[in-house]
Motif scaffolding. Structure first.
Motif, PDB file in Angstrom:
ATOM      1  N   LEU A 130     -26.063  -7.529  34.548  1.00  0.00           N
ATOM      2  CA  LEU A 130     -25.130  -7.942  33.509  1.00  0.00           C
ATOM      3  C   LEU A 130     -23.687  -7.827  33.981  1.00  0.00           C
ATOM      4  O   LEU A 130     -22.868  -8.718  33.737  1.00  0.00           O
ATOM      5  CB  LEU A 130     -25.355  -7.095  32.258  1.00  0.00           C
ATOM      6  N   SER A 131     -23.343  -6.745  34.665  1.00  0.00           N
ATOM      7  CA  SER A 131     -21.983  -6.588  35.166  1.00  0.00           C
ATOM      8  C   SER A 131     -21.646  -7.666  36.190  1.00  0.00           C
ATOM      9  O   SER A 131     -20.531  -8.203  36.196  1.00  0.00           O
ATOM     10  CB  SER A 131     -21.808  -5.194  35.775  1.00  0.00           C
ATOM     11  N   GLN A 132     -22.591  -8.025  37.054  1.00  0.00           N
ATOM     12  CA  GLN A 132     -22.357  -9.092  38.023  1.00  0.00           C
ATOM     13  C   GLN A 132     -22.204 -10.439  37.333  1.00  0.00           C
ATOM     14  O   GLN A 132     -21.388 -11.272  37.743  1.00  0.00           O
ATOM     15  CB  GLN A 132     -23.511  -9.132  39.028  1.00  0.00           C
ATOM     16  N   PHE A 133     -22.961 -10.652  36.260  1.00  0.00           N
ATOM     17  CA  PHE A 133     -22.871 -11.905  35.510  1.00  0.00           C
ATOM     18  C   PHE A 133     -21.487 -12.071  34.901  1.00  0.00           C
ATOM     19  O   PHE A 133     -20.854 -13.131  35.030  1.00  0.00           O
ATOM     20  CB  PHE A 133     -23.942 -11.920  34.420  1.00  0.00           C
ATOM     21  N   PHE A 134     -20.966 -11.052  34.225  1.00  0.00           N
ATOM     22  CA  PHE A 134     -19.636 -11.135  33.627  1.00  0.00           C
ATOM     23  C   PHE A 134     -18.553 -11.241  34.696  1.00  0.00           C
ATOM     24  O   PHE A 134     -17.539 -11.932  34.498  1.00  0.00           O
ATOM     25  CB  PHE A 134     -19.390  -9.915  32.742  1.00  0.00           C
ATOM     26  N   ALA A 135     -18.743 -10.562  35.824  1.00  0.00           N
ATOM     27  CA  ALA A 135     -17.772 -10.659  36.911  1.00  0.00           C
ATOM     28  C   ALA A 135     -17.704 -12.086  37.450  1.00  0.00           C
ATOM     29  O   ALA A 135     -16.610 -12.603  37.739  1.00  0.00           O
ATOM     30  CB  ALA A 135     -18.139  -9.679  38.025  1.00  0.00           C
ATOM     31  N   ASN A 136     -18.848 -12.744  37.573  1.00  0.00           N
ATOM     32  CA  ASN A 136     -18.859 -14.126  38.046  1.00  0.00           C
ATOM     33  C   ASN A 136     -18.203 -15.064  37.041  1.00  0.00           C
ATOM     34  O   ASN A 136     -17.506 -16.018  37.429  1.00  0.00           O
ATOM     35  CB  ASN A 136     -20.292 -14.578  38.316  1.00  0.00           C
ATOM     36  N   ILE A 137     -18.423 -14.817  35.746  1.00  0.00           N
ATOM     37  CA  ILE A 137     -17.781 -15.654  34.725  1.00  0.00           C
ATOM     38  C   ILE A 137     -16.265 -15.543  34.827  1.00  0.00           C
ATOM     39  O   ILE A 137     -15.539 -16.545  34.767  1.00  0.00           O
ATOM     40  CB  ILE A 137     -18.276 -15.241  33.323  1.00  0.00           C
ATOM     41  N   ILE A 138     -15.757 -14.321  34.995  1.00  0.00           N
ATOM     42  CA  ILE A 138     -14.303 -14.118  35.122  1.00  0.00           C
ATOM     43  C   ILE A 138     -13.779 -14.826  36.365  1.00  0.00           C
ATOM     44  O   ILE A 138     -12.719 -15.475  36.334  1.00  0.00           O
ATOM     45  CB  ILE A 138     -13.990 -12.616  35.167  1.00  0.00           C
ATOM     46  N   ARG A 139     -14.503 -14.717  37.448  1.00  0.00           N
ATOM     47  CA  ARG A 139     -14.063 -15.347  38.699  1.00  0.00           C
ATOM     48  C   ARG A 139     -13.979 -16.857  38.565  1.00  0.00           C
ATOM     49  O   ARG A 139     -12.971 -17.483  38.946  1.00  0.00           O
ATOM     50  CB  ARG A 139     -15.020 -14.968  39.816  1.00  0.00           C
ATOM     51  N   TYR A 140     -15.022 -17.475  38.002  1.00  0.00           N
ATOM     52  CA  TYR A 140     -15.026 -18.932  37.866  1.00  0.00           C
ATOM     53  C   TYR A 140     -13.986 -19.402  36.848  1.00  0.00           C
ATOM     54  O   TYR A 140     -13.394 -20.479  37.013  1.00  0.00           O
ATOM     55  CB  TYR A 140     -16.417 -19.416  37.472  1.00  0.00           C
ATOM     56  N   ALA A 141     -13.757 -18.628  35.810  1.00  0.00           N
ATOM     57  CA  ALA A 141     -12.744 -18.995  34.822  1.00  0.00           C
ATOM     58  C   ALA A 141     -11.354 -19.010  35.453  1.00  0.00           C
ATOM     59  O   ALA A 141     -10.543 -19.912  35.189  1.00  0.00           O
ATOM     60  CB  ALA A 141     -12.789 -18.023  33.647  1.00  0.00           C
ATOM     61  N   ILE A 142     -11.065 -18.028  36.288  1.00  0.00           N
ATOM     62  CA  ILE A 142      -9.768 -18.000  36.976  1.00  0.00           C
ATOM     63  C   ILE A 142      -9.626 -19.199  37.906  1.00  0.00           C
ATOM     64  O   ILE A 142      -8.564 -19.838  37.974  1.00  0.00           O
ATOM     65  CB  ILE A 142      -9.615 -16.678  37.756  1.00  0.00           C
ATOM     66  N   MET A 143     -10.698 -19.546  38.635  1.00  0.00           N
ATOM     67  CA  MET A 143     -10.623 -20.685  39.541  1.00  0.00           C
ATOM     68  C   MET A 143     -10.429 -21.994  38.790  1.00  0.00           C
ATOM     69  O   MET A 143      -9.707 -22.895  39.263  1.00  0.00           O
ATOM     70  CB  MET A 143     -11.898 -20.744  40.384  1.00  0.00           C
ATOM     71  N   VAL A 144     -11.041 -22.134  37.613  1.00  0.00           N
ATOM     72  CA  VAL A 144     -10.834 -23.342  36.811  1.00  0.00           C
ATOM     73  C   VAL A 144      -9.382 -23.455  36.375  1.00  0.00           C
ATOM     74  O   VAL A 144      -8.757 -24.539  36.455  1.00  0.00           O
ATOM     75  CB  VAL A 144     -11.775 -23.343  35.596  1.00  0.00           C
TER      76      VAL A 144
END
Length: 297
Positions: A64-78
């Motif tokens: 779950l922590s990795q999932f939310f971390a990936n969401i934050i990363r992709y949101a910043i890149m967008v």
């Protein structure tokens, strides 16, 4: 001559415009490259901080922590890509509107998948079961092998692999046989009216006393569960660890049958049964063991 001179003038004008555009957009290109590099670095740092911070929270699974971390990363890149397009004069409002429409369309198309993700997040947060625990929910029963965002892997008592979508596990009651450290079991024996009731109770109590898997706290008890003109049903109620529940219930049932032995001719053998507390069912057999009532070939 005039045509040649006109061509030279047009060429010089075109080169002048190209040089002006190159100077104008060179700063935009350099700025876009810098934004992309900075955005990529910031996204990695922020996602790593988010992952480490969520991992320190009790009850948050690593998946779950990795999932939310990936969401934050992709949101910043967008956001960075939208800012880069803005450097070249692209209307970012229309891009954001298009991204919203695409997100809505994808969400509607993947409605079932998103339900599994939402259920997986809830399962990972609330932890109704963990890896290695024995569970039963609906028509699904087995040992939990892995809990993912989309589905949960289980291994049945006979070694069969099962993959259950998380939405099917979240919307039904879950029975976890391994969560509590101790379990209660009951063994009932039917005796005739002519049998010595006190002696039968003492036999059952002696069986519990000789078995090291039977816990002494709370202590085992023997009581008369039912009686009629033909005889009585006496029950041994005892507690054992959850890991010993299955094997102890089988072996104590066998020991009770042997303890009461063969009755005199004309009197039927005592009826011995083992069952869990009222309203509950027993856990599945351990991996590699036969199910109750099965016969090895």
């Amino acid at each position: 001559m005039e045509q040649a001179s006109g061509f030279v003038v047009a060429t010089r004008a075109a080169l002048a415009q190209l040089s002006a555009l190159a100077v104008q957009y060179s700063f935009s290109v350099i700025g876009a490259i810098i934004l992309l590099i900075l955005g990529w670095l910031i996204s990695r740092v922020v996602s790593r901080w988010a992952h480490n911070g969520l991992s320190r929270i009790h009850g948050i699974d690593a998946t779950l922590s990795q999932f939310f971390a990936n969401i934050i990363r992709y949101a910043i890149m967008v956001l960075v890509i939208v800012m880069v397009l803005g450097q070249f004069g692209v209307q970012t409002a229309s891009i954001l509107a298009a991204l919203g429409a695409i997100g809505l369309a994808v969400g509607l198309a993947l409605q079932g998948t998103l339900q599994n993700i939402a259920a997986g997040i809830m399962l990972l947060v609330l932890r109704p079961f963990r890896v290695g625990e024995s569970i039963e929910t609906g028509n699904i029963q087995g040992i939990v092998v892995d809990v993912g965002l989309f589905a949960t892997e289980l291994k049945t008592s006979d070694g069969v692999y099962r993959l259950a979508p998380n939405s099917t596990l979240w919307n039904v009651p879950i029975t976890n046989y391994s969560r509590r450290p101790t379990r209660r079991n009951e063994i009932s024996v039917r005796i005739e009216a002519t049998d010595d009731l006190a002696r039968a109770q003492a036999k059952l109590m002696a069986l519990a006393g000789r078995d090291k898997r039977v816990l002494r706290d709370p202590p085992p008890v023997v009581y008369v569960a039912d009686f009629d003109a033909g005889g009585a049903t006496i029950t041994l109620r005892y507690w054992t660890s959850s890991s010993d529940w299955w094997i102890s219930s089988r072996e104590l049932t066998k020991a009770a049958k042997l303890a009461f032995g063969k009755q005199p001719e004309g009197i039927p053998d005592p009826q011995v049964s083992s069952h869990d507390a009222p309203g509950e069912s027993g856990p599945p057999a351990p991996l590699g063991a036969d199910e109750p009532g099965s016969v090895r070939t």
